[in-house]
Scaffold this active site. Structure first.
Site, PDB file in Angstrom:
ATOM      1  N   HIS A 139       9.853  76.958  56.462  1.00  0.00           N
ATOM      2  CA  HIS A 139      10.549  76.379  55.317  1.00  0.00           C
ATOM      3  C   HIS A 139      10.479  74.861  55.439  1.00  0.00           C
ATOM      4  O   HIS A 139      11.175  74.276  56.259  1.00  0.00           O
ATOM      5  CB  HIS A 139      12.020  76.775  55.309  1.00  0.00           C
ATOM      6  CG  HIS A 139      12.258  78.240  55.464  1.00  0.00           C
ATOM      7  ND1 HIS A 139      12.010  79.129  54.470  1.00  0.00           N
ATOM      8  CD2 HIS A 139      12.705  78.959  56.509  1.00  0.00           C
ATOM      9  CE1 HIS A 139      12.311  80.344  54.900  1.00  0.00           C
ATOM     10  NE2 HIS A 139      12.719  80.266  56.128  1.00  0.00           N
ATOM     11  N   HIS A 154       9.625  88.673  61.314  1.00  0.00           N
ATOM     12  CA  HIS A 154       9.662  87.476  60.467  1.00  0.00           C
ATOM     13  C   HIS A 154       8.276  86.819  60.373  1.00  0.00           C
ATOM     14  O   HIS A 154       7.854  86.396  59.299  1.00  0.00           O
ATOM     15  CB  HIS A 154      10.700  86.493  61.026  1.00  0.00           C
ATOM     16  CG  HIS A 154      10.932  85.292  60.161  1.00  0.00           C
ATOM     17  ND1 HIS A 154      11.372  85.391  58.856  1.00  0.00           N
ATOM     18  CD2 HIS A 154      10.782  83.976  60.403  1.00  0.00           C
ATOM     19  CE1 HIS A 154      11.472  84.170  58.341  1.00  0.00           C
ATOM     20  NE2 HIS A 154      11.122  83.295  59.255  1.00  0.00           N
ATOM     21  N   HIS A 176      19.324  78.725  53.774  1.00  0.00           N
ATOM     22  CA  HIS A 176      19.848  80.081  53.580  1.00  0.00           C
ATOM     23  C   HIS A 176      21.228  80.202  54.222  1.00  0.00           C
ATOM     24  O   HIS A 176      21.531  79.493  55.181  1.00  0.00           O
ATOM     25  CB  HIS A 176      18.923  81.102  54.262  1.00  0.00           C
ATOM     26  CG  HIS A 176      17.517  81.076  53.766  1.00  0.00           C
ATOM     27  ND1 HIS A 176      16.597  80.149  54.198  1.00  0.00           N
ATOM     28  CD2 HIS A 176      16.869  81.858  52.865  1.00  0.00           C
ATOM     29  CE1 HIS A 176      15.442  80.364  53.584  1.00  0.00           C
ATOM     30  NE2 HIS A 176      15.587  81.390  52.766  1.00  0.00           N
ATOM     31  N   SER A 233      10.578  80.982  51.366  1.00  0.00           N
ATOM     32  CA  SER A 233      10.052  81.200  52.720  1.00  0.00           C
ATOM     33  C   SER A 233       8.550  81.354  52.799  1.00  0.00           C
ATOM     34  O   SER A 233       8.004  82.333  52.283  1.00  0.00           O
ATOM     35  CB  SER A 233      10.633  82.499  53.296  1.00  0.00           C
ATOM     36  OG  SER A 233      11.990  82.584  53.065  1.00  0.00           O
ATOM     37  N   ALA A 273      10.435  85.532  49.127  1.00  0.00           N
ATOM     38  CA  ALA A 273       9.746  86.642  49.781  1.00  0.00           C
ATOM     39  C   ALA A 273      10.750  87.787  49.849  1.00  0.00           C
ATOM     40  O   ALA A 273      11.938  87.548  50.083  1.00  0.00           O
ATOM     41  CB  ALA A 273       9.320  86.229  51.185  1.00  0.00           C
ATOM     42  N   MET A 323      16.951  87.546  51.180  1.00  0.00           N
ATOM     43  CA  MET A 323      18.129  86.843  51.718  1.00  0.00           C
ATOM     44  C   MET A 323      18.370  85.517  51.019  1.00  0.00           C
ATOM     45  O   MET A 323      18.878  84.576  51.627  1.00  0.00           O
ATOM     46  CB  MET A 323      17.926  86.612  53.224  1.00  0.00           C
ATOM     47  CG  MET A 323      17.649  87.883  54.018  1.00  0.00           C
ATOM     48  SD  MET A 323      17.282  87.513  55.733  1.00  0.00           S
ATOM     49  CE  MET A 323      16.635  89.103  56.298  1.00  0.00           C
ATOM     50  N   SER A 324      17.982  85.431  49.761  1.00  0.00           N
ATOM     51  CA  SER A 324      18.109  84.122  49.108  1.00  0.00           C
ATOM     52  C   SER A 324      18.298  84.255  47.606  1.00  0.00           C
ATOM     53  O   SER A 324      18.611  85.327  47.097  1.00  0.00           O
ATOM     54  CB  SER A 324      16.849  83.297  49.387  1.00  0.00           C
ATOM     55  OG  SER A 324      15.740  83.869  48.714  1.00  0.00           O
ATOM     56  N   ASN A 343       6.512  92.960  52.401  1.00  0.00           N
ATOM     57  CA  ASN A 343       6.539  94.111  53.317  1.00  0.00           C
ATOM     58  C   ASN A 343       7.237  95.290  52.639  1.00  0.00           C
ATOM     59  O   ASN A 343       7.961  95.121  51.673  1.00  0.00           O
ATOM     60  CB  ASN A 343       7.330  93.739  54.590  1.00  0.00           C
ATOM     61  CG  ASN A 343       8.734  93.243  54.263  1.00  0.00           C
ATOM     62  OD1 ASN A 343       8.916  92.086  53.883  1.00  0.00           O
ATOM     63  ND2 ASN A 343       9.708  94.117  54.372  1.00  0.00           N
ATOM     64  N   TYR A 403      22.032  82.499  56.129  1.00  0.00           N
ATOM     65  CA  TYR A 403      21.867  82.965  57.517  1.00  0.00           C
ATOM     66  C   TYR A 403      21.625  81.832  58.510  1.00  0.00           C
ATOM     67  O   TYR A 403      21.664  82.035  59.711  1.00  0.00           O
ATOM     68  CB  TYR A 403      20.780  84.047  57.620  1.00  0.00           C
ATOM     69  CG  TYR A 403      19.358  83.621  57.293  1.00  0.00           C
ATOM     70  CD1 TYR A 403      18.662  82.721  58.092  1.00  0.00           C
ATOM     71  CD2 TYR A 403      18.706  84.154  56.185  1.00  0.00           C
ATOM     72  CE1 TYR A 403      17.358  82.351  57.792  1.00  0.00           C
ATOM     73  CE2 TYR A 403      17.409  83.795  55.873  1.00  0.00           C
ATOM     74  CZ  TYR A 403      16.739  82.889  56.682  1.00  0.00           C
ATOM     75  OH  TYR A 403      15.457  82.523  56.382  1.00  0.00           O
ATOM     76  N   GLU A 404      21.370  80.626  57.999  1.00  0.00           N
ATOM     77  CA  GLU A 404      21.229  79.488  58.905  1.00  0.00           C
ATOM     78  C   GLU A 404      22.605  78.971  59.349  1.00  0.00           C
ATOM     79  O   GLU A 404      22.699  78.025  60.126  1.00  0.00           O
ATOM     80  CB  GLU A 404      20.431  78.367  58.231  1.00  0.00           C
ATOM     81  CG  GLU A 404      18.973  78.741  58.003  1.00  0.00           C
ATOM     82  CD  GLU A 404      18.218  77.722  57.166  1.00  0.00           C
ATOM     83  OE1 GLU A 404      18.206  76.540  57.530  1.00  0.00           O
ATOM     84  OE2 GLU A 404      17.650  78.116  56.124  1.00  0.00           O
TER      85      GLU A 404
HETATM   86  N1  HPA Z   1      14.513  92.332  53.939  1.00  0.00           N
HETATM   87  C1  HPA Z   1      15.221  91.215  53.689  1.00  0.00           C
HETATM   88  N2  HPA Z   1      14.656  90.059  53.422  1.00  0.00           N
HETATM   89  C2  HPA Z   1      13.320  90.004  53.363  1.00  0.00           C
HETATM   90  C3  HPA Z   1      12.525  91.131  53.612  1.00  0.00           C
HETATM   91  C4  HPA Z   1      13.155  92.360  53.900  1.00  0.00           C
HETATM   92  O1  HPA Z   1      12.515  93.414  54.127  1.00  0.00           O
HETATM   93  N3  HPA Z   1      11.228  90.734  53.479  1.00  0.00           N
HETATM   94  C5  HPA Z   1      11.251  89.410  53.157  1.00  0.00           C
HETATM   95  N4  HPA Z   1      12.518  88.963  53.103  1.00  0.00           N
END
Ligand code: HPA
Length: 287
Positions: free
Chosen positions: A67, A253, A89, A35, A119, A217-218, A241, A91-92
């Site tokens: 992406h 995001h 992903h 990402s 990420a 998430m990956s 983050n 989630y898509e």
């Molecule tokens: N949580 C889940 N997925 C992420 C995060 C997060 O804080 N940061 C980047 N991808």
């Protein structure tokens, strides 16, 4: 996706044949950038071939901004590698079989070593936004596993050992390269969740007590699929983050993508240096 094993296998072969036809013999290594980690779109002098994901039969095309779907073949010291920009992903709304399709096709093409990046939110003490973390191990909390069912039956053992999924040899190489580049590189456990909503503070406390240092998430589906195929794996998270509840402010995001974009170049430089050193060492890749 309801698909018969023979059909899935035929699709993989079609994609692999296309890669061979368009790009020639497989490079030794692949650098998969997650990402927002795709850097600038400027063409590099090292590039010797490019395919958009939508030009490769059956490759899933990423739908989320940040992406890009591109496979780029590049010449570096010691040989060639391919750079994968953009992944899909769960989630898509795609199946786990779609998610791992690109790495399976690339492994079947002949690539032996994979550097997977992502990420992630930082949970562990001392992990700050902008930090890089070597993934030493993972927690699969996706509720999915690409080896469920029989689609991958011909690709390897359905019950691969996962006790050393991330190559310690590649981790040592990465640490050496990072210190040469003057880049900090920490180590930690990556927890994969399905998303796409970010976690609640209570969920982050739970993940912390489970031993997670970062959450994203990956990556984990690809790692499992590649372990089955006995490929060498290095995983690197860019901490974008503080995970939910660990710092004031909302998680967005766009902010994650912005931080990812700032460090993308450094992460790619590290990945390429690891590949060059690995190629020059003549290491077989797995282990
Ligand atoms: N949580 C889940 N997925 C992420 C995060 C997060 O804080 N940061 C980047 N991808």
């Amino acid at each position: 996706m309801l698909i018969r094993p023979t059909e899935y296998r035929a699709r993989l072969e079609e994609a692999t044949e296309h890669l061979k036809r368009e790009l020639g013999p497989a490079p030794e290594a692949a650098l998969c950038l997650g990402s927002g980690l795709g850097e600038s779109s400027a063409r590099r002098s090292s590039e010797v071939g490019t395919l958009a994901f939508d030009q490769i039969p059956h490759f899933p095309v990423p739908a989320v901004p940040g992406h890009r779907g591109q496979l780029i073949l590049e010449d570096v010291q010691g040989g060639k590698f391919c750079r994968l920009l953009g992944r899909v992903h769960l989630y898509e709304g795609l199946s786990v079989q779609d998610v791992v399709f690109p790495v399976r096709a690339i492994a079947l093409w002949g690539v032996r070593t994979f550097i997977l990046t992502n990420a992630a939110g930082g949970i562990g003490r001392g992990l700050l936004p902008g930090d890089l973390m070597l993934i030493t191990d993972h927690l699969n909390l996706l509720g999915e596993n690409p080896l469920v069912g029989t689609l991958g039956d011909e690709l390897g053992d359905q019950f691969p050992d996962m006790s050393e999924s991330y190559s310690s040899e590649l981790m040592e190489t990465a640490e050496l390269c990072a210190s040469e580049l003057g880049v900090g590189l920490k180590r930690g456990v990556y927890a994969a969740v399905k998303g796409p909503s970010y976690e609640t503070p209570a969920e982050i406390r739970m993940l912390s007590s489970l031993g997670a240092d970062a959450v994203g998430m990956s990556t984990v589906p690809e790692v499992i699929a590649l372990r089955q195929m006995n490929r060498g794996i290095l995983g690197i998270s860019l901490i974008t983050n503080w995970a939910a509840g660990l710092h004031d402010g909302e998680l967005r995001h766009e902010d994650v993508l912005r931080v990812a974009g700032r460090s993308a170049q450094m992460l790619a430089r590290l990945g390429i240096k690891v590949i060059e050193r690995h190629l020059l060492s003549g290491a077989p890749g797995s282990g």
